[in-house]
Design an enzyme around this catalytic site. Sequence first.
Site, short mmCIF file in Angstrom:
data_model
loop_
_atom_site.label_atom_id
_atom_site.label_comp_id
_atom_site.label_asym_id
_atom_site.label_seq_id
_atom_site.Cartn_x
_atom_site.Cartn_y
_atom_site.Cartn_z
N GLU A 191 24.57 81.40 56.26
CA GLU A 191 23.58 81.77 55.26
C GLU A 191 24.23 82.24 53.97
O GLU A 191 25.27 82.90 53.98
CB GLU A 191 22.65 82.84 55.84
CG GLU A 191 21.91 82.34 57.06
CD GLU A 191 20.94 83.33 57.67
OE1 GLU A 191 20.27 82.96 58.64
OE2 GLU A 191 20.83 84.47 57.17
N CYS A 250 21.15 93.00 53.58
CA CYS A 250 22.49 93.29 54.09
C CYS A 250 22.43 93.60 55.58
O CYS A 250 21.64 94.43 56.03
CB CYS A 250 23.09 94.47 53.33
SG CYS A 250 24.76 94.89 53.82
#
Length: 379
Positions: A97, A346
Site C-alpha cells: 500500500e 499510520c
Amino acid sequence: MTTTTAGKVNLLGLTQPQLEQFFESIGEKRFRAGQVMKWIHHFGVDDFDAMTNVGKALREKLKASAEIRGPEIVSQDISADGTRKWVVRVASGSCVETVYIPQGGRGTLCVSSQAGCALDCSFCSTGKQGFNSDLTAAEVIGQVWIANKSFGTVPAKIDRAITNVVMMGMGEPLLNFDNVVAAMNIMMDDLGYGISKRKVTLSTSGVVPMIDKLGEVIDVSLALSLHAPNDELRNKLVPINKKYPLGMLLDACRRYISRLGEKRVLTVEYTLLKDVNDQPEHAEQMIALLKDTPCKINLIPFNPFPHSGYERPSNNAIRRFQDMLHKGGFNVTVRTTRGDDIDAACGQLVGQVMDRTRRSERYIAVRQLAESESAANRN
C-alpha cells in the site's frame, strides 16, 4: 539491474549512473540515459514509441532489451479528508500500500519498501501479516511514478502534488537497503522527481549497522520509530530492540545526524498507547533519554485495527504527554489522524502478503548482520 521473466531490463528502477551503464552495454552513448530518464519520471511514459526525441532504431533496440514496468494498481481509495491509498501488486504476487496525505501546501507520499514486515512490532498491523519479500527498486520508485501519474502532474516538477516522500509504509527500509537507496536517489535526481534531500525521509525501527551504512552513501532525513522510552518496554513493543538496545541505537542516530550537518535533526516517532507508554513517567524517561539528541518529536495517537489489543489514549492524556515534553525543551507535534476511513492511517497498512512464513528467516538475517558488524568492530 532488475530483469523480468522475459529477460528484459526494467528501466524504471535504474538510477542515472545505472542507466548510463545500461546504454553503454547496448552500444549507445551515455547521454541517452538522461533523455530516457526524463521521459520515464517527468512524463510518466512506459512506451518507448512515445519518446519523440529518441530515434526509431534506438526505440526498436530498447523494445527488444528493456521495458518500463511499475507495480500493478489493484485499487485506489480516496478518504473524506483527501488522503489517497493505492493498493498495488508486486512481482511476488503480494499487494502493498501507498498513501498520499495532502496538508496545506504540502503533499506527502508514504511509500512501502517490503511486502509485509519481519520485525513484528506489536502495535503495527503490517507486522501481523508476516514477511514475504523485498520490493525491487522499480517497485519502490514505481509507487511514486504511479501516484504522480494519477494526479496528472507531468512533467513532474510543474504544479507537483507530491512535495515530500517518507519511507514509512509497509516494511523496514533498512532491511531492503540497496533497492531503497536506489529509489531515493531517483526521487532526488533532477532527472527523476527533483525532491529536496530534506524532504525525503527514511524511517527505521533501528537496524543499527545499516544506519551507519546509510550515512556513508546518501543524505536524506532520518526518522526513528521509538515508541518506548526504556529498553524493557521497547523490547516488548519493538522486538528488534533486543538486538539493538536504545543506547546503541541513539548513538547511531546521532552519528548519522552529525554527518548531515546543516542543523539537521532526527525525527522521533512515538505511537501513544493507552496505559502502556503514555504515562507521566514515560514522558519523564523520554526527556532524559533524548536530552543529548538533536530531534523533534512526532506523537502518533494509536490508530486501532482488529485484535490489536491496544487502545488510543484520551485527548487529555495526549495533551498531558505533549505538554510535559514541551516543558522538557522539545519541539513536539501530534500527528493528525488521516485516512482512517480507508485504513490508510499510520500503523493500519496491511496489503496482502501471500507467504507469511519468512519472519524467522529475516530475524536470522538481522542477527547475522549484527554479529558480522560486531566482529568487524573487534578487528
